[in-house]
Design a protein around this motif. Structure first.
Motif, PDB file in Angstrom:
ATOM      1  N   ASN B  26      85.064 -15.774  23.736  1.00 25.59           N
ATOM      2  CA  ASN B  26      85.967 -15.463  24.824  1.00 25.59           C
ATOM      3  C   ASN B  26      85.897 -13.955  25.029  1.00 25.59           C
ATOM      4  N   VAL B  27      85.621 -13.527  26.251  1.00 24.77           N
ATOM      5  CA  VAL B  27      85.432 -12.087  26.476  1.00 24.77           C
ATOM      6  C   VAL B  27      86.367 -11.546  27.546  1.00 24.77           C
ATOM      7  N   ARG B  28      86.719 -10.291  27.415  1.00 26.92           N
ATOM      8  CA  ARG B  28      87.463  -9.537  28.384  1.00 26.92           C
ATOM      9  C   ARG B  28      86.500  -9.197  29.527  1.00 26.92           C
ATOM     10  N   VAL B  29      86.990  -9.291  30.753  1.00 24.70           N
ATOM     11  CA  VAL B  29      86.160  -9.037  31.937  1.00 24.70           C
ATOM     12  C   VAL B  29      86.594  -7.698  32.545  1.00 24.70           C
ATOM     13  N   ASP B  30      85.636  -6.833  32.859  1.00 23.91           N
ATOM     14  CA  ASP B  30      85.971  -5.544  33.489  1.00 23.91           C
ATOM     15  C   ASP B  30      86.144  -5.667  34.993  1.00 23.91           C
ATOM     16  N   LEU B  31      85.396  -6.594  35.604  1.00 25.95           N
ATOM     17  CA  LEU B  31      85.527  -6.804  37.045  1.00 25.95           C
ATOM     18  C   LEU B  31      85.114  -8.240  37.358  1.00 25.95           C
ATOM     19  N   ALA B  32      85.858  -8.877  38.272  1.00 25.56           N
ATOM     20  CA  ALA B  32      85.504 -10.225  38.728  1.00 25.56           C
ATOM     21  C   ALA B  32      85.317 -10.168  40.239  1.00 25.56           C
ATOM     22  N   LEU B  33      84.264 -10.817  40.715  1.00 22.54           N
ATOM     23  CA  LEU B  33      83.797 -10.633  42.086  1.00 22.54           C
ATOM     24  C   LEU B  33      83.639 -11.970  42.804  1.00 22.54           C
ATOM     25  N   GLY B  34      83.987 -11.977  44.088  1.00 19.20           N
ATOM     26  CA  GLY B  34      83.724 -13.162  44.911  1.00 19.20           C
ATOM     27  C   GLY B  34      83.335 -12.754  46.320  1.00 19.20           C
ATOM     28  N   ASN B  35      82.688 -13.658  47.047  1.00 17.25           N
ATOM     29  CA  ASN B  35      82.286 -13.370  48.427  1.00 17.25           C
ATOM     30  C   ASN B  35      82.845 -14.421  49.379  1.00 17.25           C
ATOM     31  N   ASP B  36      82.480 -14.341  50.646  1.00 10.11           N
ATOM     32  CA  ASP B  36      83.096 -15.213  51.655  1.00 10.11           C
ATOM     33  C   ASP B  36      82.682 -16.683  51.541  1.00 10.11           C
ATOM     34  N   ILE B  37      81.661 -16.989  50.736  1.00  9.84           N
ATOM     35  CA  ILE B  37      81.317 -18.396  50.510  1.00  9.84           C
ATOM     36  C   ILE B  37      82.004 -18.915  49.247  1.00  9.84           C
ATOM     37  N   THR B  38      81.986 -18.094  48.198  1.00  6.10           N
ATOM     38  CA  THR B  38      82.483 -18.593  46.909  1.00  6.10           C
ATOM     39  C   THR B  38      83.984 -18.363  46.703  1.00  6.10           C
ATOM     40  N   ASP B  58      93.237  -4.149  40.544  1.00  2.71           N
ATOM     41  CA  ASP B  58      92.121  -3.204  40.693  1.00  2.71           C
ATOM     42  C   ASP B  58      90.793  -3.789  40.235  1.00  2.71           C
ATOM     43  N   ARG B  59      90.864  -4.952  39.604  1.00  2.00           N
ATOM     44  CA  ARG B  59      89.650  -5.471  38.963  1.00  2.00           C
ATOM     45  C   ARG B  59      89.189  -6.801  39.538  1.00  2.00           C
ATOM     46  N   VAL B  60      89.737  -7.178  40.662  1.00  2.00           N
ATOM     47  CA  VAL B  60      89.220  -8.344  41.394  1.00  2.00           C
ATOM     48  C   VAL B  60      88.644  -7.809  42.703  1.00  2.00           C
ATOM     49  N   ALA B  61      87.347  -7.977  42.896  1.00  2.00           N
ATOM     50  CA  ALA B  61      86.709  -7.477  44.116  1.00  2.00           C
ATOM     51  C   ALA B  61      86.342  -8.652  45.023  1.00  2.00           C
ATOM     52  N   LEU B  62      86.763  -8.570  46.276  1.00  2.00           N
ATOM     53  CA  LEU B  62      86.373  -9.584  47.257  1.00  2.00           C
ATOM     54  C   LEU B  62      85.535  -8.904  48.342  1.00  2.00           C
ATOM     55  N   VAL B  63      84.312  -9.373  48.498  1.00  2.00           N
ATOM     56  CA  VAL B  63      83.395  -8.763  49.458  1.00  2.00           C
ATOM     57  C   VAL B  63      82.863  -9.826  50.412  1.00  2.00           C
ATOM     58  N   PRO B  64      83.440  -9.930  51.604  1.00  2.00           N
ATOM     59  CA  PRO B  64      82.830 -10.824  52.583  1.00  2.00           C
ATOM     60  C   PRO B  64      81.507 -10.214  53.045  1.00  2.00           C
ATOM     61  N   ASP B  65      80.399 -10.887  52.761  1.00  2.00           N
ATOM     62  CA  ASP B  65      79.090 -10.332  53.126  1.00  2.00           C
ATOM     63  C   ASP B  65      78.077 -11.376  53.573  1.00  2.00           C
ATOM     64  N   HIS B  66      78.309 -12.652  53.251  1.00  2.00           N
ATOM     65  CA  HIS B  66      77.264 -13.639  53.525  1.00  2.00           C
ATOM     66  C   HIS B  66      77.190 -14.026  55.004  1.00  2.00           C
ATOM     67  N   PHE B  67      78.305 -14.436  55.563  1.00  2.00           N
ATOM     68  CA  PHE B  67      78.311 -14.913  56.958  1.00  2.00           C
ATOM     69  C   PHE B  67      79.046 -13.946  57.879  1.00  2.00           C
ATOM     70  N   VAL B  68      79.250 -12.700  57.430  1.00  2.00           N
ATOM     71  CA  VAL B  68      79.933 -11.717  58.267  1.00  2.00           C
ATOM     72  C   VAL B  68      78.933 -10.724  58.821  1.00  2.00           C
ATOM     73  N   PRO B  69      79.237 -10.031  59.944  1.00  2.00           N
ATOM     74  CA  PRO B  69      80.342 -10.336  60.851  1.00  2.00           C
ATOM     75  C   PRO B  69      80.337 -11.830  61.197  1.00  2.00           C
ATOM     76  N   ASN B  70      81.510 -12.437  61.183  1.00  2.00           N
ATOM     77  CA  ASN B  70      81.643 -13.896  61.245  1.00  2.00           C
ATOM     78  C   ASN B  70      80.691 -14.546  62.245  1.00  2.00           C
ATOM     79  N   LYS B  71      79.910 -15.514  61.741  1.00  2.00           N
ATOM     80  CA  LYS B  71      78.884 -16.109  62.593  1.00  2.00           C
ATOM     81  C   LYS B  71      79.412 -17.269  63.411  1.00  2.00           C
ATOM     82  N   ASP B  72      80.520 -17.880  62.994  1.00  2.13           N
ATOM     83  CA  ASP B  72      81.099 -18.983  63.758  1.00  2.13           C
ATOM     84  C   ASP B  72      82.566 -19.145  63.334  1.00  2.13           C
TER      85      ASP B  72
END
Lengths: 165, 420
Positions: B26-38, B58-72
């Motif tokens: 079991n490990v401590r996480v320094d940053l957790a990341l998600g994108n617009d699909i996941t 401060d340690r949860v990063a959300l980056v919409p990048d896959h389908f943005v600028p929004n494709k539909d």
């Protein structure tokens, strides 16, 4: 003891998550929508012909590629009872346990089962029976920690229990 | 007991003196990341856990990048879930269009990941940050949800494989060619569940963009992570960027490896991965018969400054072939601006190419460059699976930015020296 039984659909090696659920359908995460396109780029007819309880049998490295949880979600929502493969890609393996899609690693079963065979799987013992050919194979044992995740009904239920304590 | 860099980072984050391959920790996480699909799936699962908010905003990063600028409209609904979640939980690291970038270009650039970190992301190319000397790995949405709630995750300690690169690089051979050659050698499951540790004098001399490219594609060999020991090049990159303290870890000289591969790079020429697997590689000199409809330069693999510089260097004063569309996508807004300052955008446009706002877009067949049946694209991206960039009967060839630029000029797969 839980037993699964269904018809085997056979796939080759390195079936990637783009084949399991193409990214063109990832603008939704609705399981029923995803199920309509399950395995489409590997076999376009698959969503129409798969029946509840059927079993996907594949060669090595099943689920390689992207981390999309939509892949095991699509398979589960299509009614597939479990996936048997020679090996699984790492992220797919985790995802399947986390969402409660049953998967079994067995190179022997992957080699011995042919498309259309009737296959039964004993979930607890990991014994896979080929009813068509009268053969029996063994799946690799699941680590105890992952058995706890399954027993809890997936990772979120497991974590929710922990948070309550 | 001696340990590898991967084992040391995992041990420290598990609060242990040592760990061994195969051990579940079991490990401590320094940053957790998600994108617009996941992240939409992760957010739904997070809400079932029963915690009021995330473990550390401060340690949860959300980056919409896959389908943005929004494709539909559906993509817009997914991106909106991220925005609303970020607002509700007051996340510091949410990146809206105009301030965003492709996640694995953006987070290192912004100093949000650093040497010695343990990062998990609901995106398979999260392994990129190994280029900085971090342990980072891709997970699914449910794992992300659990990490957002707890600030920890469980991992199996991977065995490590050591890759040693020696000799002198031929002209036009880059980190992309080294990693394609390596995947071609060991196969798409050649490092399944394992850590790929890239070492040797060639790696020590490789710039940070090249290191990030190599670690980015570790997952294409099935690896859990790719990693490169941090050094002066790393220090120069992270100084002035790092938002948190960082730690340099190094493998012990007598650490145990599951396998060791050694490559004489003077024998390696620019590589092409033919459809439909990243391991289906050939030297460019044996690939020049393939005519192309589209060339894409960009992605989390090769959308960084050095990539654009190399491509623009070859395209300067030239026109691309009439047969080809060229689409160039910078990894981040900062890279976009820098490319503008250096005059690179003008070079791409004068050559006959299109220059876009940052997005994953065509790499995964999302938008901004989808292929019709029968079309062939050479891309600096990371996957060439069936249907990856569009129609299942289209084809994707993977290569470096230099090969991409030369191929755009000649309308077929080309060695950079053919146009240089």
């Amino acid at each position: 003891m839980k037993k699964l039984e269904g018809k085997a659909w056979k796939f080759g090696a390195d079936i990637d998550t783009d084949a399991i659920i193409p990214a063109r359908y990832l603008n939704t995460s609705d399981p029923a929508e995803l199920a309509k396109h399950c395995m489409e780029d590997a076999d376009p007819a698959f969503p129409a012909k798969v029946q509840p309880g059927d079993i996907i049998v594949a060669d090595k490295n099943f689920g390689c590629g992207s981390s999309r949880e939509h892949a095991p979600i699509a398979i589960k929502a299509a009614g597939v009872s479990c996936v048997v493969a020679a090996t699984f890609a790492r992220i797919f393996y985790r995802n399947a346990f986390n969402i409660g899609l049953l998967i079994f690693e067995s190179p022997e079963a992957a080699a011995g089962i042919a498309e259309g065979d009737r296959v039964a799987v004993d979930v607890e013992s990991g014994v896979i029976t080929n009813l068509t050919r009268g053969e029996e194979y063994r799946a690799t044992a699941v680590p105890p920690f992952m058995q706890q995740i399954i027993a809890a009904g997936g990772l979120i239920n497991y974590v929710a229990e922990r948070v309550k304590k | 007991m001696p340990m590898t860099i991967t084992e040391k980072i995992l041990a420290d984050h598990a609060g242990k003196d040592m760990v061994k391959p195969g051990e579940l920790i079991n490990v401590r996480v320094d940053l957790a990341l998600g994108n617009d699909i996941t992240a939409p799936v992760a957010i739904r699962e997070f809400e079932r856990i029963g915690v009021a908010t995330v473990w550390d905003r401060d340690r949860v990063a959300l980056v919409p990048d896959h389908f943005v600028p929004n494709k539909d409209i559906k993509s817009a609904e997914q991106a909106k879930m991220l925005k609303e979640f970020a607002r509700k939980h007051q996340l510091t690291n949410y990146f809206e269009v105009g301030r965003m970038g492709i996640e694995h270009c953006l987070l290192p650039e912004q100093g949000l990941v650093g040497p010695g970190d343990l990062v998990i992301g609901a995106d398979s190319h999260t392994c990129t940050y190994g280029g900085l000397g971090a342990f980072s790995t891709g997970v699914g949405s449910t794992d992300l949800a659990a990490a957002m709630a707890l600030g920890e995750t469980w991992l199996k300690v991977p065995e490590s494989i050591k890759f040693i690169y020696k000799g002198e690089l031929k002209p036009w051979v880059s980190g992309k060619d080294l990693i394609l050659h390596t995947i071609g050698d060991i196969g798409v499951d050649g490092a399944l569940y394992q850590a790929m540790e890239f070492t040797g004098p060639v790696i020590e001399a490789l710039d940070m963009d090249g290191r990030l490219t190599m670690c980015n594609m570790a997952v294409e060999a099935g690896a859990k992570n790719g990693i490169i020991a941090p050094d002066e090049i790393t220090r120069r990159y992270v100084e002035g960027r790092a938002k948190r303290e960082y730690v340099f870890y190094n493998s012990d000289s007598d650490a145990a490896y599951a396998a060791v591969y050694e490559y004489d790079v003077s024998q390696i020429e620019p590589q092409i991965a033919f459809p439909h697997l990243p391991s289906n590689t050939r030297p460019v000199s044996q690939s020049t018969g393939v005519s192309l409809d589209q060339v894409v330069i960009g992605s989390c693999t090769n959308g960084r400054m050095e990539d654009l510089r190399v491509a623009a260097g070859l395209l300067k004063g030239r026109k691309i072939s009439d047969q080809v569309r060229l689409i160039v996508i910078p990894g981040t807004q900062e890279i976009y601006l820098q490319a503008m300052r250096e005059g690179l955008i003008e070079i791409f446009i004068n050559a006959g190419g299109a220059f876009s706002t940052p997005t994953c877009g065509p790499c995964l067949g999302g938008h901004m460059g989808i292929l019709a049946p029968g079309e062939k694209c050479l891309a600096t991206t990371n996957r060439n699976f069936v249907g990856r960039m569009g129609h299942p009967e289209s084809e994707v060839y993977l290569a470096s930015p230099a090969v991409a630029a030369a191929s755009a000029v000649l309308g077929r797969i080309a060695h950079p020296e053919e146009v240089a």
